[in-house]
Design an enzyme around this catalytic site. Sequence first.
Site, PDB file in Angstrom:
ATOM      1  N   ARG A 107      -8.240  -7.713  11.139  1.00 37.57           N
ATOM      2  CA  ARG A 107      -8.120  -8.796  10.161  1.00 37.57           C
ATOM      3  C   ARG A 107      -8.987  -9.987  10.537  1.00 37.57           C
ATOM      4  O   ARG A 107      -8.677 -11.132  10.191  1.00 37.57           O
ATOM      5  CB  ARG A 107      -6.651  -9.209  10.062  1.00 37.57           C
ATOM      6  CG  ARG A 107      -6.023  -8.789   8.761  1.00 37.57           C
ATOM      7  CD  ARG A 107      -4.536  -8.953   8.736  1.00 37.57           C
ATOM      8  NE  ARG A 107      -3.947  -7.644   8.604  1.00 37.57           N
ATOM      9  CZ  ARG A 107      -2.879  -7.238   9.239  1.00 37.57           C
ATOM     10  NH1 ARG A 107      -2.241  -8.047  10.065  1.00 37.57           N
ATOM     11  NH2 ARG A 107      -2.438  -6.020   9.056  1.00 37.57           N
TER      12      ARG A 107
ATOM     13  N   ASP B 164     -10.367   0.505  14.027  1.00 41.00           N
ATOM     14  CA  ASP B 164     -10.829   0.435  12.639  1.00 41.00           C
ATOM     15  C   ASP B 164     -12.323   0.126  12.581  1.00 41.00           C
ATOM     16  O   ASP B 164     -12.899  -0.421  13.525  1.00 41.00           O
ATOM     17  CB  ASP B 164     -10.059  -0.660  11.889  1.00 41.00           C
ATOM     18  CG  ASP B 164      -8.615  -0.263  11.654  1.00 41.00           C
ATOM     19  OD1 ASP B 164      -8.352   0.944  11.498  1.00 41.00           O
ATOM     20  OD2 ASP B 164      -7.754  -1.161  11.643  1.00 41.00           O
TER      21      ASP B 164
ATOM     22  N   CYS C 165      -3.379 -16.865  15.778  1.00 40.72           N
ATOM     23  CA  CYS C 165      -2.847 -16.043  16.874  1.00 40.72           C
ATOM     24  C   CYS C 165      -2.931 -16.860  18.158  1.00 40.72           C
ATOM     25  O   CYS C 165      -3.689 -17.828  18.229  1.00 40.72           O
ATOM     26  CB  CYS C 165      -3.671 -14.775  17.050  1.00 40.72           C
ATOM     27  SG  CYS C 165      -3.675 -13.728  15.586  1.00 40.72           S
TER      28      CYS C 165
ATOM     29  N   ARG D 293       7.416  -0.089   1.289  1.00 38.58           N
ATOM     30  CA  ARG D 293       7.327  -1.161   2.277  1.00 38.58           C
ATOM     31  C   ARG D 293       6.103  -2.037   2.014  1.00 38.58           C
ATOM     32  O   ARG D 293       5.129  -1.577   1.416  1.00 38.58           O
ATOM     33  CB  ARG D 293       7.278  -0.597   3.695  1.00 38.58           C
ATOM     34  CG  ARG D 293       6.220   0.461   3.916  1.00 38.58           C
ATOM     35  CD  ARG D 293       6.688   1.431   5.009  1.00 38.58           C
ATOM     36  NE  ARG D 293       5.669   2.406   5.355  1.00 38.58           N
ATOM     37  CZ  ARG D 293       5.496   3.559   4.711  1.00 38.58           C
ATOM     38  NH1 ARG D 293       6.243   3.851   3.655  1.00 38.58           N
ATOM     39  NH2 ARG D 293       4.577   4.413   5.083  1.00 38.58           N
TER      40      ARG D 293
ATOM     41  N   ARG E 127       0.820  -1.207   0.000  1.00 38.45           N
ATOM     42  CA  ARG E 127       0.000   0.000   0.000  1.00 38.45           C
ATOM     43  C   ARG E 127       0.859   1.264   0.000  1.00 38.45           C
ATOM     44  O   ARG E 127       0.489   2.273  -0.565  1.00 38.45           O
ATOM     45  CB  ARG E 127      -0.918  -0.020   1.222  1.00 38.45           C
ATOM     46  CG  ARG E 127      -1.831   1.180   1.290  1.00 38.45           C
ATOM     47  CD  ARG E 127      -2.881   1.027   2.365  1.00 38.45           C
ATOM     48  NE  ARG E 127      -2.307   0.671   3.648  1.00 38.45           N
ATOM     49  CZ  ARG E 127      -3.009   0.242   4.692  1.00 38.45           C
ATOM     50  NH1 ARG E 127      -4.294   0.087   4.596  1.00 38.45           N
ATOM     51  NH2 ARG E 127      -2.422  -0.040   5.831  1.00 38.45           N
ATOM     52  N   TYR E 128       1.989   1.209   0.686  1.00 45.27           N
ATOM     53  CA  TYR E 128       2.887   2.369   0.752  1.00 45.27           C
ATOM     54  C   TYR E 128       4.043   2.148  -0.223  1.00 45.27           C
ATOM     55  O   TYR E 128       4.384   1.008  -0.540  1.00 45.27           O
ATOM     56  CB  TYR E 128       3.423   2.536   2.174  1.00 45.27           C
ATOM     57  CG  TYR E 128       2.343   2.749   3.216  1.00 45.27           C
ATOM     58  CD1 TYR E 128       1.746   3.997   3.378  1.00 45.27           C
ATOM     59  CD2 TYR E 128       1.930   1.711   4.037  1.00 45.27           C
ATOM     60  CE1 TYR E 128       0.766   4.198   4.337  1.00 45.27           C
ATOM     61  CE2 TYR E 128       0.946   1.900   5.003  1.00 45.27           C
ATOM     62  CZ  TYR E 128       0.369   3.151   5.142  1.00 45.27           C
ATOM     63  OH  TYR E 128      -0.601   3.344   6.080  1.00 45.27           O
TER      64      TYR E 128
ATOM     65  N   CYS F 261      -8.369 -11.151  19.421  1.00 44.94           N
ATOM     66  CA  CYS F 261      -8.853  -9.855  19.910  1.00 44.94           C
ATOM     67  C   CYS F 261     -10.190  -9.581  19.220  1.00 44.94           C
ATOM     68  O   CYS F 261     -10.270  -9.645  17.990  1.00 44.94           O
ATOM     69  CB  CYS F 261      -7.855  -8.761  19.547  1.00 44.94           C
ATOM     70  SG  CYS F 261      -6.152  -9.202  19.938  1.00 44.94           S
TER      71      CYS F 261
ATOM     72  N   LYS G 190      -2.425   5.173   7.088  1.00 41.67           N
ATOM     73  CA  LYS G 190      -2.489   5.806   8.410  1.00 41.67           C
ATOM     74  C   LYS G 190      -2.424   7.325   8.288  1.00 41.67           C
ATOM     75  O   LYS G 190      -1.532   7.859   7.629  1.00 41.67           O
ATOM     76  CB  LYS G 190      -1.336   5.329   9.283  1.00 41.67           C
ATOM     77  CG  LYS G 190      -1.413   3.867   9.631  1.00 41.67           C
ATOM     78  CD  LYS G 190      -0.216   3.446  10.451  1.00 41.67           C
ATOM     79  CE  LYS G 190      -0.162   1.942  10.549  1.00 41.67           C
ATOM     80  NZ  LYS G 190       0.118   1.295   9.228  1.00 41.67           N
TER      81      LYS G 190
ATOM     82  N   ASP H  20      -6.562   4.774  10.562  1.00 44.78           N
ATOM     83  CA  ASP H  20      -6.301   4.101   9.290  1.00 44.78           C
ATOM     84  C   ASP H  20      -7.480   4.462   8.392  1.00 44.78           C
ATOM     85  O   ASP H  20      -8.619   4.044   8.646  1.00 44.78           O
ATOM     86  CB  ASP H  20      -6.199   2.584   9.506  1.00 44.78           C
ATOM     87  CG  ASP H  20      -4.979   2.012   8.817  1.00 44.78           C
ATOM     88  OD1 ASP H  20      -4.734   2.406   7.655  1.00 44.78           O
ATOM     89  OD2 ASP H  20      -4.278   1.187   9.423  1.00 44.78           O
TER      90      ASP H  20
ATOM     91  N   CYS I 158     -10.324  -7.297  16.131  1.00 48.73           N
ATOM     92  CA  CYS I 158      -9.223  -7.475  15.172  1.00 48.73           C
ATOM     93  C   CYS I 158      -9.593  -6.955  13.781  1.00 48.73           C
ATOM     94  O   CYS I 158     -10.609  -7.351  13.205  1.00 48.73           O
ATOM     95  CB  CYS I 158      -8.849  -8.942  15.079  1.00 48.73           C
ATOM     96  SG  CYS I 158      -7.549  -9.218  13.856  1.00 48.73           S
TER      97      CYS I 158
HETATM   98  S1  SF4 Z   1      -5.214  -7.965  16.635  1.00 47.58           S
HETATM   99 FE1  SF4 Z   1      -5.831  -9.680  15.293  1.00 47.58          FE
HETATM  100  S2  SF4 Z   1      -3.912 -10.372  14.364  1.00 47.58           S
HETATM  101 FE2  SF4 Z   1      -3.372  -9.135  16.168  1.00 47.58          FE
HETATM  102  S3  SF4 Z   1      -3.187 -10.615  17.855  1.00 47.58           S
HETATM  103 FE3  SF4 Z   1      -5.255  -9.808  17.903  1.00 47.58          FE
HETATM  104  S4  SF4 Z   1      -6.455 -11.290  16.712  1.00 47.58           S
HETATM  105 FE4  SF4 Z   1      -4.313 -11.628  16.204  1.00 47.58          FE
END
Ligand code: SF4
Length: 434
Positions: free
Chosen positions: A181, A340, A172, A163, A159-160, A176, A384, A377, A179
């Site tokens: 993603r 997000d 994971c 990088r 995207r940038y 979370c 960002k 973001d 998350c």
């Molecule tokens: S934010 Fe998403 S990718 Fe990062 S540790 Fe938590 S669940 Fe995993």
Amino acid sequence: MKSGFTGQLDSTKFKSIVRYGIMDTQAQSAQSDEPPPQARLNVLKQFSPSGRGFWSDVADADWNNWRWQLKHRITTLEQLVRLMPTLTPEEYAGTKLANHKLALAITPHFFNLIDPADENCPIRRQVIPRVEETHTAAWEMSDPCGEDSHSPVPGLVHRYPDRVLFLVTDRCAAYCRYCTRSRLVSNATGYDFHPEFDKQIAYIAQHPEVRDVLLSGGDPLLFSDEKLEVLLTRLRAIPHLEFIRIGTRIPIFLPQRITPELCAMLKQFHPLFISIHSNHPRELTTEVREALGCLADAGIPLGNQTVLLKHVNDDATVMRAQMQKLLLCRVKPYYLYQCDLIAGSAHLRASVRQGLAIMEQLRGHTTGYGVPTYVIDAPGGGGKVPVSPEYVLSRNADRVVIRNYEGKIFEYPEAADGTPTFPAPVEIAAPDLV
Ligand code: SF4
């Protein structure tokens, strides 16, 4: 007073300006909040072990083994109900549905940080699903950062300009609930993420403009030392790749993973930085401090990313404790993220207004190294964007009017085109040379 200063300031109040100095004016009342009580800050900054909780009869060798921790994660509603009978109806319903959205997983280490008596426990809110996750607002998205549309090959986001983001896994240590993603991590939605390292590495090798790669996922530190070493070796073999970063929440969820062997392996690949992800000072336990110290001793610069979350850390004292405690762990607070617009996260999203108010209470009130950059973001893939309280009150070709953290106002002469603002002295006396 030159004309051209506009905006918020009453020009009559500029009469007391001392050049480059403080202007004593009654307009300086921007800071209304009192400093937080020191006692609360001190309590939040204390380091404690996570404790053994329900696992008091487990042998030390097992408890301190990261593979044991992974194997004994809480992943089902039945386990959760047994370990935490205080589950609320919202959490019960959310956990029942979690495996269709983002799986439930909590390591025993992290579970012990939850206060079962507190419905609003900041640790609990991050990892225990709630039924609100199934409510999606019109502006929420499954890929709020537009990563999929910036992926030239699966698992690589470019995207940038200089990088790339290199996604290595969809797993994971714990998940979370906010998350960004969550469309792919844990594979609860059936995204079926399969990175192809050969293609990802070939893309980087064919793009000399890529000088920086961020390994993320999922969590790269879930790989075995051997697998990670092979990947890092292949990346280091690309001559134009200057800089490698790893984004991980493992030191927080699973500090047992940070072994001397891992650190010794990682230090072969400098310059290598690690960005951890921690949101609340209670997460920074004695075990976590030790793990981070081990990484720092391996010469790895550490930064932290915090996500601003409602009823977790949307509080200036909590955030100040978090930032100061990170410094005690040898970690530089790097970003504070506005949450997000991920689908089903509205119950965890604090306002930008609150984020700005917190930043106002950090800048100048604590060590500059402890002040992260607050970013949004940009939805849809804009990258960002830093957002900050307004410190520049007005500016024109000649002057900038700024305020400091106390709300005091200052004037600074603009050095436009390198032209001196004031005439030089007519004559400069030569110094006596001995
Ligand atoms: S934010 Fe998403 S990718 Fe990062 S540790 Fe938590 S669940 Fe995993």
